[in-house]
Design a protein around this motif. Structure first.
Motif, short mmCIF file in Angstrom:
data_model
loop_
_atom_site.label_atom_id
_atom_site.label_comp_id
_atom_site.label_asym_id
_atom_site.label_seq_id
_atom_site.Cartn_x
_atom_site.Cartn_y
_atom_site.Cartn_z
N LEU A 255 6.22 59.79 93.49
CA LEU A 255 6.83 58.63 93.57
C LEU A 255 6.13 57.54 92.62
O LEU A 255 6.91 56.68 91.92
CB LEU A 255 6.93 57.88 94.88
CG LEU A 255 7.74 58.99 95.67
CD1 LEU A 255 7.67 58.63 97.34
CD2 LEU A 255 9.13 58.80 95.43
N SER B 167 7.02 57.93 89.13
CA SER B 167 8.45 57.65 88.98
C SER B 167 8.68 55.97 88.98
O SER B 167 9.71 55.61 88.85
CB SER B 167 9.41 58.32 90.01
OG SER B 167 9.28 59.66 89.99
N TYR C 125 7.47 53.89 91.46
CA TYR C 125 7.69 53.22 92.68
C TYR C 125 6.34 52.76 93.16
O TYR C 125 5.27 53.68 92.83
CB TYR C 125 8.18 54.32 93.56
CG TYR C 125 9.47 54.75 93.45
CD1 TYR C 125 10.38 54.13 94.43
CD2 TYR C 125 9.99 55.68 92.71
CE1 TYR C 125 11.97 54.54 94.44
CE2 TYR C 125 11.49 55.87 92.52
CZ TYR C 125 12.34 55.32 93.59
OH TYR C 125 13.63 55.60 93.37
N ALA D 42 4.15 52.92 96.04
CA ALA D 42 4.20 53.91 97.22
C ALA D 42 2.77 53.70 97.89
O ALA D 42 1.69 53.60 97.47
CB ALA D 42 4.33 55.08 96.65
N ALA E 53 7.90 54.04 99.94
CA ALA E 53 8.01 53.68 98.30
C ALA E 53 9.03 52.71 98.00
O ALA E 53 9.99 52.82 98.86
CB ALA E 53 7.87 54.89 97.35
N LEU F 18 14.33 63.24 93.21
CA LEU F 18 12.96 63.15 93.71
C LEU F 18 12.52 64.35 94.47
O LEU F 18 11.10 64.79 94.12
CB LEU F 18 12.75 61.91 94.54
CG LEU F 18 12.88 60.51 93.79
CD1 LEU F 18 12.83 59.41 94.64
CD2 LEU F 18 11.57 60.46 92.77
#
Length: 477
Positions: free
Chosen positions: A119, A122, A124, A126, A135, A466
């Motif tokens: 996450l 990507s 985010y 989190a 997240a 994800l």
């Protein structure tokens, strides 16, 4: 925000009269003509500042209220957004099955740690919360929204400051004439409320030649102008000015806004003295450049002389005996003149329109219906005035160009903030705001859920992507 939107709509409505009626700042001659054509209505409209819309009290009030409303809307939201970005992700909900995107997987290994890594990779924000990961992503959406509104405030400030420090001046230049950038050289001048005369950068511009390019290839458009070219020599170099291609001068821009003919006329009075001499500005009346000019000779002896004259670039006589121009270029130029004598009213100290002659109290000397026929002259010809008043000579033909000298320091900033607002608006519309949760249940079952702010047709797809990344990282059971 509702107040700001209402004021923005109100500002747009308030700007409508500025587009419908001529404004003193941009078209002072248009305002003068409106007053002449509407002598009763124009003063009433002027009392409501309809000829000065953008500097009027009511327009400025809306403008300031909009500015205050936007500031009062954006600043608290900016503070809230800044604090939200610093906060930790929200607590993982107890019931993830109610989320619009939800699925479960049987995975092996340290799923929570692996999910945290995926996450964050990507984009985010989190955090591990017990047996789950919470997240969030998409703060750039709200950032774009706030920057958009801040950009609107920037536009308002740039317009206000630029308008206060700006100026716009108009000058008509006949071929061979020179304009020097000082207040005395302008035909009309409209400064902003905080304009300082010392900000006028010194420069000079001489109109060397003015040329009009006509369409000679398309029969349906024959004789229509397709380009206007003003060749000028300046104190900073030679250049050309065209429509939509202004000349960058020190501290200002020079725009080409109009053109016409300036016949060179010499008037001799009854005693043989030169009472009037030089190029005379004629105003075009139609697309073929039939032009109207007024000549006032207050110093002529024994009587003052006034003339209402028409110039025909390519003259053709109609069956009625009147003339018209059949082509805008001077192929067969002709001047006609109606002559009047009497008190021209120039000695009373009252400003008079140089393009109009009040003949009500004047004696008609020569006209179509007068005691003598209208005078007709071609280039190089001289004609005697009736009753021993003298003579008039058509010495030559020049062109003139109307130049607008404009300075607005806020222009570049208006452009900057306008582009910034478009970019930030794109961010606020295109960047999705999402929340994702991963929770480890008993028996190796992993629960995944996602929630979007607003409609997000890709939410299920994003969650599956994800999950696949997390699955490839930690492995399946």
């Amino acid at each position: 925000m509702r107040t700001a939107l209402f004021l923005l709509l109100l500002l747009a409505v308030a700007a409508v009269p500025g587009s419908v009626y001529p404004q003193r700042s941009a078209d002072p001659n248009g305002v003068r003509v409106f007053f002449e054509n509407n002598p009763d209505l124009a003063p009433i409209m002027d009392s409501f500042q309809l000829f000065d819309v953008y500097t009027s009290v009511w327009f400025s009030s809306i403008y300031l209220l909009l500015f205050i409303s936007l500031v009062g809307c954006v600043l608290p939201r900016t503070k809230v957004h800044f604090e939200a970005m610093r906060e930790k992700p929200v607590q993982t909900p107890k019931n993830l099955e109610r989320m619009p995107a939800h699925l479960t997987k049987e995975l092996d290994g340290d799923v929570i740690t692996g999910a945290l890594a995926v996450l964050r990779a990507s984009g985010y924000k989190a955090e591990i919360q017990g047996n789950s990961v919470s997240a969030e992503k998409g703060y750039l959406r709200e950032t774009g929204n706030l920057v958009f509104h801040l950009s609107l405030i920037g536009v308002l400030i740039a317009v206000g400051v630029g308008g206060a420090l700006s100026y716009s001046g108009q000058r008509v230049l006949v071929e061979g004439e020179t304009f020097v950038n000082n207040l005395a050289s302008y035909d009309s001048f409209s400064p902003g409320p905080f304009f300082d005369e010392t900000t006028l950068e010194p420069f000079s511009v001489t109109l060397e030649n003015f040329d009009v390019v006509y369409d000679l290839k398309n029969p349906a458009n024959l004789g229509q102008p397709i380009d206007f070219i003003a060749d000028v020599s300046t104190s900073f170099g030679d250049a050309q000015i065209k429509v939509n291609y202004p000349l960058e001068a020190p501290g200002s821009n020079l725009y080409l806004t109009g053109n016409g003919f300036a016949p060179v006329i010499t008037v001799f009075d009854g005693e043989g003295n030169i009472a009037y001499s030089g190029p005379t500005i004629y105003l075009a009346q139609d697309g073929n450049m039939t032009s109207l000019g007024v000549i006032k000779v207050p110093d002529a002896l024994p009587k003052q002389i006034g003339m209402i004259s028409f110039f025909y670039p390519t003259a053709q006589q109609l069956d009625s005996g009147a003339y018209t121009s059949i082509y805008p270029d001077p192929i067969d130029p002709l001047l006609t003149m109606n002559v009047y004598t009497g008190d021209l009213g120039l000695d009373a100290g009252i400003p008079r329109n140089v393009f109009a002659l009040d003949v009500a109290s004047l004696e008609t000397v020569a006209s179509r219906d007068g005691p003598n026929p209208t005078l007709e002259l071609r280039v190089g010809e001289s004609v005697a005035l009736p009753d021993g008043l003298g003579s008039v000579r058509f010495d030559g033909l020049l062109r003139y160009a109307s130049l607008d000298v404009a300075y607005n320091p806020g222009g570049i900033w208006v452009l900057f903030f306008a582009l910034l607002s478009l970019f930030s608006l794109g961010l606020s519309l295109l960047v999705p705001r999402r929340r994702v949760w991963v929770r480890a249940l008993d028996g190796g079952t992993i629960e995944f859920a996602a929630l979007a702010r607003g409609d997000d047709p890709r939410l299920d797809e994003v969650l599956r992507e994800l999950v696949n990344k997390i699955e490839s990282k930690v492995g399946t059971k």
